[in-house]
Write a protein that holds these residues in place. Structure first.
Motif, PDB file in Angstrom:
ATOM      1  N   LEU A   1       0.908  -1.005  -0.031  1.00  0.00           N
ATOM      2  CA  LEU A   1       0.015   0.056  -0.001  1.00  0.00           C
ATOM      3  C   LEU A   1       1.057   1.302   0.045  1.00  0.00           C
ATOM      4  CD1 LEU A   1      -2.877   1.150   0.326  1.00  0.00           C
ATOM      5  CD2 LEU A   1      -2.558   0.989   2.725  1.00  0.00           C
ATOM      6  N   TYR A  35       2.302   1.696  -3.697  1.00  0.00           N
ATOM      7  CA  TYR A  35       1.197   2.173  -4.528  1.00  0.00           C
ATOM      8  C   TYR A  35       1.122   3.501  -4.116  1.00  0.00           C
ATOM      9  CZ  TYR A  35      -3.083   2.803  -6.691  1.00  0.00           C
ATOM     10  OH  TYR A  35      -3.981   3.309  -7.674  1.00  0.00           O
ATOM     11  N   ALA A  36       1.093   4.126  -2.872  1.00  0.00           N
ATOM     12  CA  ALA A  36       0.610   5.518  -2.559  1.00  0.00           C
ATOM     13  C   ALA A  36       1.833   6.355  -2.934  1.00  0.00           C
ATOM     14  CB  ALA A  36       0.324   5.722  -1.280  1.00  0.00           C
ATOM     15  N   HIS A  88       1.873   6.628  -7.129  1.00  0.00           N
ATOM     16  CA  HIS A  88       0.567   7.199  -7.841  1.00  0.00           C
ATOM     17  C   HIS A  88       0.050   8.290  -7.057  1.00  0.00           C
ATOM     18  CE1 HIS A  88       0.593   2.808  -9.072  1.00  0.00           C
ATOM     19  NE2 HIS A  88       0.265   3.645 -10.249  1.00  0.00           N
ATOM     20  N   THR A 120      -3.001  10.230  -8.473  1.00  0.00           N
ATOM     21  CA  THR A 120      -4.493   9.769  -8.495  1.00  0.00           C
ATOM     22  C   THR A 120      -5.463  10.531  -8.025  1.00  0.00           C
ATOM     23  OG1 THR A 120      -3.665   7.633  -8.358  1.00  0.00           O
ATOM     24  CG2 THR A 120      -6.029   7.830  -7.918  1.00  0.00           C
ATOM     25  N   ALA A 151      -4.138   6.601   2.656  1.00  0.00           N
ATOM     26  CA  ALA A 151      -4.245   5.816   1.560  1.00  0.00           C
ATOM     27  C   ALA A 151      -5.268   4.849   1.674  1.00  0.00           C
ATOM     28  CB  ALA A 151      -2.803   5.648   1.108  1.00  0.00           C
ATOM     29  N   ASP A 152      -5.109   4.030   2.742  1.00  0.00           N
ATOM     30  CA  ASP A 152      -6.034   2.899   3.021  1.00  0.00           C
ATOM     31  C   ASP A 152      -7.494   3.280   2.761  1.00  0.00           C
ATOM     32  OD1 ASP A 152      -5.887   4.048   5.600  1.00  0.00           O
ATOM     33  OD2 ASP A 152      -6.503   1.977   6.308  1.00  0.00           O
ATOM     34  N   LEU A 209      -8.161   4.149  -0.827  1.00  0.00           N
ATOM     35  CA  LEU A 209      -8.228   2.807  -1.475  1.00  0.00           C
ATOM     36  C   LEU A 209      -9.432   2.112  -1.291  1.00  0.00           C
ATOM     37  CD1 LEU A 209      -6.592   1.431  -3.624  1.00  0.00           C
ATOM     38  CD2 LEU A 209      -5.505   0.198  -1.840  1.00  0.00           C
ATOM     39  N   ALA A 211     -12.485   4.003  -3.213  1.00  0.00           N
ATOM     40  CA  ALA A 211     -12.342   3.480  -4.645  1.00  0.00           C
ATOM     41  C   ALA A 211     -12.601   2.398  -5.007  1.00  0.00           C
ATOM     42  CB  ALA A 211     -10.960   3.849  -5.138  1.00  0.00           C
ATOM     43  N   VAL A 212     -12.303   1.194  -4.291  1.00  0.00           N
ATOM     44  CA  VAL A 212     -13.154  -0.048  -4.615  1.00  0.00           C
ATOM     45  C   VAL A 212     -14.205  -0.315  -4.499  1.00  0.00           C
ATOM     46  CG1 VAL A 212     -12.647  -2.522  -3.523  1.00  0.00           C
ATOM     47  CG2 VAL A 212     -10.685  -1.220  -4.012  1.00  0.00           C
ATOM     48  N   LEU A 259     -10.716   8.391 -10.054  1.00  0.00           N
ATOM     49  CA  LEU A 259     -10.291   7.468  -8.942  1.00  0.00           C
ATOM     50  C   LEU A 259     -10.831   6.113  -9.190  1.00  0.00           C
ATOM     51  CD1 LEU A 259      -9.001   7.348  -6.029  1.00  0.00           C
ATOM     52  CD2 LEU A 259     -11.129   7.968  -5.368  1.00  0.00           C
TER      53      LEU A 259
END
Length: 139
Positions: free
Chosen positions: A24, A27-28, A31, A34, A92-93, A96, A99-100, A131
């Motif tokens: 994670l 990824y953050a 990106h 984003t 970020a979690d 994320l 977004a999911v 996003l």
């Protein structure tokens, strides 16, 4: 003997958690474009209203509404999988997860549901759709 098994299981779970935390974080860091933290904070009230409106819409399937309620409960909860005070990864979690869930809402309820209930500006809707990688809004 049973305590060794329990200890091994706990150690394995900690290692998996740390690996996911590392992914994670990576990824953050890769990106940042984003959604910036400033954009996310500006969009937060609109996203909360969007989720509330989608949850109240009887045309949205029940499974989608249940996901949205669970998302609201998680976001309102003081306990996070990744504590918010950890730099970069803390928020970020949450982003994320939103977004999911919104991506699954779009797949199940359709992008028109998001557009119909979006309370903010068209630019904000474009950020949300970027996003979740949905279609751009109709002009």
């Amino acid at each position: 003997m049973w305590w060794q098994t329990l200890l091994s299981l706990m150690a394995g779970l900690v290692l998996v958690y740390l690996a996911l935390l590392g992914l994670l974080w990576r990824y953050a860091r890769r990106h940042p474009d984003t959604v910036s933290m400033r954009d996310a904070l500006r969009l937060l009230p609109n996203v909360a209203r969007l989720i509330r409106r989608l949850t109240a819409d009887k045309a949205v399937p029940l499974g989608v509404r249940v996901r949205l309620v669970l998302l609201l409960v998680y976001l309102a909860s003081p306990i996070d999988l990744v504590p918010d005070f950890i730099p970069v990864v803390g928020y970020a979690d949450d982003a994320l997860l939103v977004a999911v869930v919104l991506r699954s809402v779009i797949r199940r309820a359709g992008p028109d549901a998001i557009e119909r209930h979006w309370p903010g500006t068209p630019e904000g809707l474009q950020i949300i759709q970027r996003l979740v990688r949905g279609r751009p809004p109709a002009d």
